[in-house]
Design a protein around this motif. Structure first.
Motif, PDB file in Angstrom:
ATOM      1  N   ALA A 160       0.821  -1.209   0.000  1.00 51.53           N
ATOM      2  CA  ALA A 160       0.000   0.000   0.000  1.00 51.53           C
ATOM      3  C   ALA A 160       0.853   1.256   0.000  1.00 51.53           C
ATOM      4  CB  ALA A 160      -0.921   0.005   1.212  1.00 51.53           C
ATOM      5  N   VAL A 161       0.328   2.287  -0.665  1.00 56.32           N
ATOM      6  CA  VAL A 161       0.849   3.643  -0.548  1.00 56.32           C
ATOM      7  C   VAL A 161      -0.140   4.405   0.324  1.00 56.32           C
ATOM      8  CG1 VAL A 161       1.396   5.797  -1.738  1.00 56.32           C
ATOM      9  CG2 VAL A 161       1.984   3.597  -2.792  1.00 56.32           C
ATOM     10  N   HIS A 162       0.333   4.857   1.476  1.00 58.25           N
ATOM     11  CA  HIS A 162      -0.533   5.570   2.417  1.00 58.25           C
ATOM     12  C   HIS A 162       0.309   6.587   3.168  1.00 58.25           C
ATOM     13  CE1 HIS A 162      -3.569   6.414   5.455  1.00 58.25           C
ATOM     14  NE2 HIS A 162      -2.655   6.198   6.374  1.00 58.25           N
ATOM     15  N   LEU A 163      -0.114   7.845   3.113  1.00 59.94           N
ATOM     16  CA  LEU A 163       0.597   8.904   3.825  1.00 59.94           C
ATOM     17  C   LEU A 163      -0.182   9.312   5.062  1.00 59.94           C
ATOM     18  CD1 LEU A 163       1.695  11.232   0.861  1.00 59.94           C
ATOM     19  CD2 LEU A 163       2.893   9.264   1.845  1.00 59.94           C
ATOM     20  N   LYS A 164       0.529   9.558   6.145  1.00 64.01           N
ATOM     21  CA  LYS A 164      -0.108   9.979   7.390  1.00 64.01           C
ATOM     22  C   LYS A 164      -0.834  11.304   7.216  1.00 64.01           C
ATOM     23  CE  LYS A 164       0.517   6.882  10.603  1.00 64.01           C
ATOM     24  NZ  LYS A 164      -0.635   6.315  11.360  1.00 64.01           N
ATOM     25  N   THR A 165      -0.318  12.155   6.328  1.00 65.26           N
ATOM     26  CA  THR A 165      -0.957  13.445   6.107  1.00 65.26           C
ATOM     27  C   THR A 165      -2.359  13.301   5.515  1.00 65.26           C
ATOM     28  OG1 THR A 165       0.135  13.608   3.941  1.00 65.26           O
ATOM     29  CG2 THR A 165       1.231  14.660   5.817  1.00 65.26           C
ATOM     30  N   TRP A 166      -2.650  12.154   4.909  1.00 60.77           N
ATOM     31  CA  TRP A 166      -3.977  11.931   4.333  1.00 60.77           C
ATOM     32  C   TRP A 166      -5.029  11.678   5.413  1.00 60.77           C
ATOM     33  CZ3 TRP A 166      -2.277   7.985   0.008  1.00 60.77           C
ATOM     34  CH2 TRP A 166      -1.535   8.683  -0.964  1.00 60.77           C
ATOM     35  N   GLU A 167      -4.600  11.512   6.650  1.00 60.44           N
ATOM     36  CA  GLU A 167      -5.530  11.232   7.737  1.00 60.44           C
ATOM     37  C   GLU A 167      -6.101  12.500   8.368  1.00 60.44           C
ATOM     38  OE1 GLU A 167      -3.686   8.652  10.550  1.00 60.44           O
ATOM     39  OE2 GLU A 167      -3.103   7.140   9.064  1.00 60.44           O
ATOM     40  N   ALA A 168      -5.665  13.663   7.895  1.00 66.16           N
ATOM     41  CA  ALA A 168      -6.034  14.934   8.537  1.00 66.16           C
ATOM     42  C   ALA A 168      -7.527  15.215   8.492  1.00 66.16           C
ATOM     43  CB  ALA A 168      -5.274  16.082   7.880  1.00 66.16           C
ATOM     44  N   PHE A 169      -8.207  14.689   7.452  1.00 63.60           N
ATOM     45  CA  PHE A 169      -9.634  14.989   7.293  1.00 63.60           C
ATOM     46  C   PHE A 169     -10.506  13.784   7.621  1.00 63.60           C
ATOM     47  CE2 PHE A 169      -7.249  17.646   4.226  1.00 63.60           C
ATOM     48  CZ  PHE A 169      -7.510  18.884   4.791  1.00 63.60           C
ATOM     49  N   ASP A 170      -9.978  12.888   8.429  1.00 67.67           N
ATOM     50  CA  ASP A 170     -10.710  11.696   8.868  1.00 67.67           C
ATOM     51  C   ASP A 170     -10.956  10.730   7.719  1.00 67.67           C
ATOM     52  OD1 ASP A 170     -10.614  12.480  11.458  1.00 67.67           O
ATOM     53  OD2 ASP A 170     -12.729  12.997  11.639  1.00 67.67           O
ATOM     54  N   TYR A 171     -12.216  10.464   7.379  1.00 68.71           N
ATOM     55  CA  TYR A 171     -12.555   9.348   6.504  1.00 68.71           C
ATOM     56  C   TYR A 171     -13.263   9.821   5.238  1.00 68.71           C
ATOM     57  CZ  TYR A 171     -11.697   7.255  11.031  1.00 68.71           C
ATOM     58  OH  TYR A 171     -11.136   6.911  12.233  1.00 68.71           O
ATOM     59  N   PHE A 172     -13.202   8.964   4.212  1.00 70.56           N
ATOM     60  CA  PHE A 172     -13.780   9.328   2.915  1.00 70.56           C
ATOM     61  C   PHE A 172     -14.800   8.301   2.463  1.00 70.56           C
ATOM     62  CE2 PHE A 172      -9.529  11.262   3.022  1.00 70.56           C
ATOM     63  CZ  PHE A 172      -9.906  12.592   2.941  1.00 70.56           C
ATOM     64  N   SER A 173     -15.733   8.779   1.646  1.00 72.63           N
ATOM     65  CA  SER A 173     -16.867   7.969   1.231  1.00 72.63           C
ATOM     66  C   SER A 173     -16.704   7.459  -0.203  1.00 72.63           C
ATOM     67  CB  SER A 173     -18.139   8.805   1.345  1.00 72.63           C
ATOM     68  OG  SER A 173     -19.249   8.133   0.822  1.00 72.63           O
ATOM     69  N   THR A 174     -16.589   8.391  -1.166  1.00 69.46           N
ATOM     70  CA  THR A 174     -16.422   8.025  -2.572  1.00 69.46           C
ATOM     71  C   THR A 174     -15.388   8.947  -3.204  1.00 69.46           C
ATOM     72  OG1 THR A 174     -18.240   9.489  -3.231  1.00 69.46           O
ATOM     73  CG2 THR A 174     -18.794   7.182  -2.821  1.00 69.46           C
ATOM     74  N   TYR A 175     -14.982   8.612  -4.415  1.00 72.24           N
ATOM     75  CA  TYR A 175     -13.980   9.427  -5.106  1.00 72.24           C
ATOM     76  C   TYR A 175     -14.289   9.473  -6.596  1.00 72.24           C
ATOM     77  CZ  TYR A 175     -11.963   5.126  -6.943  1.00 72.24           C
ATOM     78  OH  TYR A 175     -11.790   3.937  -7.602  1.00 72.24           O
ATOM     79  N   ALA A 176     -13.664  10.460  -7.254  1.00 74.74           N
ATOM     80  CA  ALA A 176     -13.714  10.560  -8.715  1.00 74.74           C
ATOM     81  C   ALA A 176     -12.351  11.037  -9.189  1.00 74.74           C
ATOM     82  CB  ALA A 176     -14.797  11.528  -9.155  1.00 74.74           C
ATOM     83  N   LEU A 177     -11.869  10.449 -10.257  1.00 71.89           N
ATOM     84  CA  LEU A 177     -10.612  10.857 -10.881  1.00 71.89           C
ATOM     85  C   LEU A 177     -10.902  11.675 -12.128  1.00 71.89           C
ATOM     86  CD1 LEU A 177      -8.830   7.409 -10.579  1.00 71.89           C
ATOM     87  CD2 LEU A 177      -8.062   9.491  -9.423  1.00 71.89           C
ATOM     88  N   ASP A 178      -9.931  12.533 -12.515  1.00 69.30           N
ATOM     89  CA  ASP A 178     -10.077  13.273 -13.756  1.00 69.30           C
ATOM     90  C   ASP A 178      -8.981  12.849 -14.743  1.00 69.30           C
ATOM     91  OD1 ASP A 178      -7.702  14.653 -13.205  1.00 69.30           O
ATOM     92  OD2 ASP A 178      -8.700  16.501 -12.612  1.00 69.30           O
ATOM     93  N   PRO A 179      -8.953  13.387 -15.965  1.00 73.03           N
ATOM     94  CA  PRO A 179      -7.975  12.939 -16.969  1.00 73.03           C
ATOM     95  C   PRO A 179      -6.519  13.204 -16.589  1.00 73.03           C
ATOM     96  CG  PRO A 179      -9.813  14.034 -18.032  1.00 73.03           C
ATOM     97  CD  PRO A 179      -9.970  14.276 -16.574  1.00 73.03           C
ATOM     98  N   LYS A 180      -6.273  14.123 -15.668  1.00 73.36           N
ATOM     99  CA  LYS A 180      -4.908  14.413 -15.234  1.00 73.36           C
ATOM    100  C   LYS A 180      -4.475  13.523 -14.065  1.00 73.36           C
ATOM    101  CE  LYS A 180      -5.177  19.296 -16.580  1.00 73.36           C
ATOM    102  NZ  LYS A 180      -5.101  20.705 -16.106  1.00 73.36           N
ATOM    103  N   GLY A 181      -5.416  12.817 -13.481  1.00 73.49           N
ATOM    104  CA  GLY A 181      -5.108  11.983 -12.332  1.00 73.49           C
ATOM    105  C   GLY A 181      -5.393  12.647 -11.009  1.00 73.49           C
ATOM    106  N   ASN A 182      -5.970  13.844 -11.038  1.00 76.56           N
ATOM    107  CA  ASN A 182      -6.419  14.463  -9.790  1.00 76.56           C
ATOM    108  C   ASN A 182      -7.596  13.682  -9.232  1.00 76.56           C
ATOM    109  OD1 ASN A 182      -4.647  16.838  -9.836  1.00 76.56           O
ATOM    110  ND2 ASN A 182      -5.872  17.483 -11.609  1.00 76.56           N
ATOM    111  N   MET A 183      -7.702  13.666  -7.912  1.00 84.16           N
ATOM    112  CA  MET A 183      -8.770  12.907  -7.277  1.00 84.16           C
ATOM    113  C   MET A 183      -9.636  13.845  -6.435  1.00 84.16           C
ATOM    114  SD  MET A 183      -8.504   9.700  -4.591  1.00 84.16           S
ATOM    115  CE  MET A 183      -7.891   8.557  -5.820  1.00 84.16           C
ATOM    116  N   TYR A 184     -10.956  13.677  -6.560  1.00 90.62           N
ATOM    117  CA  TYR A 184     -11.926  14.427  -5.767  1.00 90.62           C
ATOM    118  C   TYR A 184     -12.620  13.426  -4.846  1.00 90.62           C
ATOM    119  CZ  TYR A 184     -10.953  17.672  -9.530  1.00 90.62           C
ATOM    120  OH  TYR A 184     -10.301  18.479 -10.435  1.00 90.62           O
TER     121      TYR A 184
END
Length: 311
Positions: A88-112
């Motif tokens: 796994a790739v997981h950064l501790k900084t990604w935990e700052a906003f708690d938990y996530f429900s769903t995601y969407a990617l765009d053509p550049k690879g940005n994630m919402y």
């Protein structure tokens, strides 16, 4: 009288057998065929316009890659890879906003990403639910991309922004929020947001969307909606980048306690649906996945019905 007594058991037996056979035929047919419904047209799985974030390539993470928001091993999100997805790739900084429900990617690879309250809540939990989050494709930095200040999660309903899908046609997001809804009242909103300007192009009110997906068929373009209040899959037609009012019911699961959490197009006229129990509380969302069920929904365009099977 003698003849009647003689043949009465035979008549009764034949009647019981006939009723049993009729019941068996009806049960067999009902398991295969849904009532005729709105003709969505023929559709198929198509290659999407989106891609994984660039920083994964820089880290030399090989395909296949799975995006994990399950919270079972990592808080926030993780990118799983390797044999059996054991790395796994997981950064501790990604935990700052708690938990996530769903995601969407765009053509550049940005994630919402959309938020999700978890088992326990803290003073920031309800504030997090109004945000759409952004994971930068190059740096991997996670930040708040946009806040919908009208979304106000509360202890009575801790859910706010909950589902998102990227629209390849016009570089926009379709985002749903259910903060003002309850089991009895549907006051959800679907937002159509332009990514470049962060302008809300359209608000569709009164729709409780637990999940969202986009589908193109021979009949047009549709926004598919997993209903948060009922066990239904709905559709809204999209014309000229606007969703038409009044969602149309496509199908309904037999278990009224199940609600469609994920919608995927798997092949020709084939949808994969993941369902969960949902009642605007935290319990169903945090069960570890034990109560998730999967269905194959096949559209029969010639006879206009959906055949639903357990996967």
């Amino acid at each position: 009288m003698y003849n009647l007594k003689k043949y009465l058991p035979i008549v009764i037996a034949l009647f019981i057998v006939s009723i049993g056979a009729l019941w068996a035929v009806q049960k067999k047919n009902s398991s295969k065929v849904q009532e005729k419904t709105f003709d969505i047209g023929n559709f198929n799985r198509t290659r999407g316009c989106v891609r994984h974030p660039n920083f994964l390539s820089k880290l030399r993470v090989p395909q296949p890659i799975a995006i994990d928001l399950s919270q079972q091993n990592y808080k926030g999100l993780a990118f799983l890879y390797g044999r059996g997805l054991s790395k796994a790739v997981h950064l501790k900084t990604w935990e700052a906003f708690d938990y996530f429900s769903t995601y969407a990617l765009d053509p550049k690879g940005n994630m919402y990403l959309t938020p999700m309250p978890f088992v326990s809540v803290n003073p920031k939990t309800f504030e997090f639910q109004k945000n759409i989050y952004f994971l930068d494709t190059n740096s991997g930095n996670l930040s708040v991309w946009m806040s919908l200040d009208e979304v106000k999660a509360t202890p009575n309903n801790p859910f706010g922004v909950i589902a998102v899908v990227y629209d390849c046609d016009d570089n926009t997001l379709w985002v749903s929020a259910i903060d003002e809804s309850s089991y009895d009242k549907g006051r959800g909103v679907i937002y159509h947001i332009d990514i470049a300007s962060k302008k809300i192009l359209q608000r569709v009110e009164g729709v409780d969307a637990l999940s969202l997906a986009l589908l193109k068929s021979s009949k047009g373009k549709f926004l598919l909606i997993g209903d948060a209040r009922k066990s239904q899959l709905l559709a809204m037609e999209i014309k000229e980048s606007r969703a038409l009012a009044n969602p149309i019911k496509l199908l309904e699961l037999s278990n009224t306690l199940e609600h469609i959490r994920k919608i995927k197009i798997r092949g020709k006229n084939l949808l994969e649906l993941q369902s969960i129990p949902f009642s605007y509380t935290l319990i169903a969302q945090t069960s570890g996945g034990d109560d998730r069920k999967y269905y194959r929904a096949v559209w029969n365009s010639s006879e206009e019905f959906w055949k639903i099977e357990n996967r």
